[in-house]
Design a protein around this motif. Sequence first.
Motif, short mmCIF file in Angstrom:
data_model
loop_
_atom_site.label_atom_id
_atom_site.label_comp_id
_atom_site.label_asym_id
_atom_site.label_seq_id
_atom_site.Cartn_x
_atom_site.Cartn_y
_atom_site.Cartn_z
N HIS A 82 0.86 -1.18 0.00
CA HIS A 82 0.00 0.00 0.00
C HIS A 82 0.90 1.24 0.00
O HIS A 82 1.77 1.37 0.86
N VAL A 83 0.68 2.13 -0.98
CA VAL A 83 1.48 3.34 -1.11
C VAL A 83 0.56 4.55 -1.05
O VAL A 83 -0.47 4.60 -1.73
N ASP A 84 0.93 5.54 -0.23
CA ASP A 84 0.15 6.77 -0.11
C ASP A 84 0.85 7.86 -0.93
O ASP A 84 1.90 8.35 -0.54
N VAL A 85 0.27 8.22 -2.08
CA VAL A 85 0.86 9.23 -2.95
C VAL A 85 0.29 10.63 -2.74
O VAL A 85 0.61 11.56 -3.46
N ARG A 86 -0.58 10.78 -1.73
CA ARG A 86 -1.17 12.10 -1.47
C ARG A 86 -0.20 13.09 -0.98
O ARG A 86 0.69 13.09 -0.35
#
Length: 86
Positions: A82-86
């Motif tokens: 899971h990657v958070d690009v925000r």
Amino acid sequence: MTAVTVGGTSVLLVNVDGDVRAYRNRCPHQEWALDEGDFDGEIITCSRHLWEFDARSGAGRNPATCSLSVFPCRVDEVGMIHVDVR
């Protein structure tokens, strides 16, 4: 080392001794895709001008005055990244 797209953003995923790291898939020098470069297990090397980055932190090694953009990421209990690009 592989590139994936998350929410329209190109992300470089790197496995460093079992720890997954996520970076923007662009060299800060001239925006070249880092997944086209090399990874020796410790150092990510841009194929365009051979800039080098520490795979654990994204810190520049050559030159030391730049760094990669880091994205928070985690691997869940079933192995999904899971990657958070925000």
